[in-house]
Scaffold this active site. Structure first.
Site, PDB file in Angstrom:
ATOM      1  N   CYS A 115      71.364   8.043  60.655  1.00  0.00           N
ATOM      2  CA  CYS A 115      72.692   8.003  59.911  1.00  0.00           C
ATOM      3  C   CYS A 115      73.134   6.734  59.837  1.00  0.00           C
ATOM      4  CB  CYS A 115      73.895   8.845  60.691  1.00  0.00           C
ATOM      5  SG  CYS A 115      73.627  10.731  60.928  1.00  0.00           S
ATOM      6  N   HIS A 249      80.593   5.391  58.115  1.00  0.00           N
ATOM      7  CA  HIS A 249      79.600   6.452  58.070  1.00  0.00           C
ATOM      8  C   HIS A 249      80.517   7.684  58.420  1.00  0.00           C
ATOM      9  CE1 HIS A 249      76.917   9.621  58.976  1.00  0.00           C
ATOM     10  NE2 HIS A 249      77.119   9.445  60.220  1.00  0.00           N
ATOM     11  N   ASN A 279      78.690  15.477  56.720  1.00  0.00           N
ATOM     12  CA  ASN A 279      77.863  14.232  57.050  1.00  0.00           C
ATOM     13  C   ASN A 279      76.622  14.390  56.257  1.00  0.00           C
ATOM     14  OD1 ASN A 279      76.263  12.724  58.246  1.00  0.00           O
ATOM     15  ND2 ASN A 279      76.661  13.135  60.611  1.00  0.00           N
TER      16      ASN A 279
END
Ligand code: UT7
Length: 322
Positions: A115, A249, A279
């Protein structure tokens, strides 16, 4: 004093057409729209079509970024793709993107920091441009993350989505406070077992599925992200009040809120796309950045702070001016 900078010329993004809502997921596992919204802020996520690969998502985002930069494919001489879900074990997805764009020149490779991948890719491309190895880079975050989900595990399958975002960087002369300004990227391999995939080429010979101790990751995320942001601000002499926009993020709305609170950031400055994208791992930052540029919130000259935290653990923060 003017100096060589990596200037941000354009952004692009791509989301697969199909969406999966929380209610769709509630028909698959023991969950509810209410639980997912309350605990994560997610309402829906996009899912790549059969036969639609990470390189397809990346190529679509790249084309838009090149167009918005006012350039052509012939101007690009570096592609760095951040992905956890490559088309194949090798070659790098970036070389497939190079081919799909019809680009014969330059070099292309992947970066893997889950990520946090986009921030690692941005730091890598910026460093290579500053060393005059290349002049114009496509930095892409692209994922078909839903392909590594265990659709029977409600603790992970409700969280992720597919997508891609891209940024064009070009070397140019600017002030110290222009373009890509500073990065802070870190990892801690000892936390590997809190967020990982239970398969791999050299271990099981399988692709594996995402496994996560979510509440542990959550706890570390707020601490690590805040320290990375403080390090970047300290390096550049900026104060949190100088920031025009915060593009984090997009893992969980509660993490976005928690970090903003801890840093003393006005919530109106936080770009949040987690509700509609979920996500998307390495794609989430460039997707959120492009979304806010496209809708007119982030404008040329704005100072943007970005951060991420993911598997590894890996985490980081970047400061740049559009
Ligand atoms: O981008 C990479 C980094 N990843 C992250 O940053 C993710 C960080 N973690 C998180 O976002 C949150 O920890 C989650 C959203 C994953 C989970 O939220 P939480 O508030 O930490 O919940 P929890 O894991 O502590 O679980 C609470 C309860 C448990 O039930 P019991 O043991 O209290 O009876 C879980 O079994 O919620 C249950 N649960 C669910 N219930 C309904 C877990 N997943 C679900 C679900 N639907 N999908």
């Amino acid at each position: 004093m003017s100096m060589q900078r990596s200037l941000i010329l354009g952004t692009g993004a791509y989301l697969p057409a199909r969406t999966l809502t929380n209610n769709d997921l509630a028909a698959m596992v023991d969950t509810s729209d209410e639980w997912i919204r309350e605990r994560t802020g997610i309402e829906e996520r996009h899912i790549a079509a059969d036969g639609e690969f990470t390189s397809d998502l990346a190529t679509a985002a790249a084309r838009e970024a090149i167009e918005n930069a006012g350039l052509t494919v012939g101007d690009i001489d570096l592609i760095v793709v951040a992905t956890t879900t490559p088309d194949q074990t090798f070659p790098a997805t970036a070389t497939t993107v190079q081919h799909k764009l019809g680009m014969k020149q330059g070099a292309a490779f992947d970066v893997q920091a889950v990520c946090s991948g986009f921030l690692f890719a941005l730091a890598t491309a910026d460093s290579m441009l500053r060393q005059n190895l290349f002049t114009t880079a496509l930095v892409i975050g692209a994922e078909t993350f839903t392909r590594i989900l265990d659709w029977s595990d409600r603790s992970t399958c409700v969280l992720f989505g597919d997508g891609a975002g891209a940024v064009v960087l070009q070397t140019g002369t600017g002030e110290a406070d222009e373009g890509v300004i500073a990065h802070h990227v870190r990892t801690d391999g000892s936390k590997k077992d809190l967020l990982y995939v239970d398969g791999g080429v050299s271990s099981t010979g399988t692709i594996g599925h995402v496994r996560m101790q979510g509440n542990q990751v959550f706890r570390h995320a707020i601490t690590n992200i805040s320290s990375a942001v403080r390090a970047v601000l300290a390096d550049t002499g900026h104060d949190i009040n100088d920031i025009d926009w915060f593009v984090p993020h997009q893992a969980n709305q509660r993490i976005l809120d928690g970090v903003a609170r801890k840093l003393g950031l006005d919530e109106d400055k936080v770009i949040s796309t987690v509700a509609l994208h979920g996500n998307t791992s390495a794609a989430s930052i460039p997707l959120a950045l492009h979304t806010a540029i496209k809708d007119g919130r982030i404008k040329k000259g704005d100072l943007v702070l970005s951060e991420a935290m993911g598997g590894g653990f890996s985490w980081g923060a970047s400061l740049f001016r559009l």
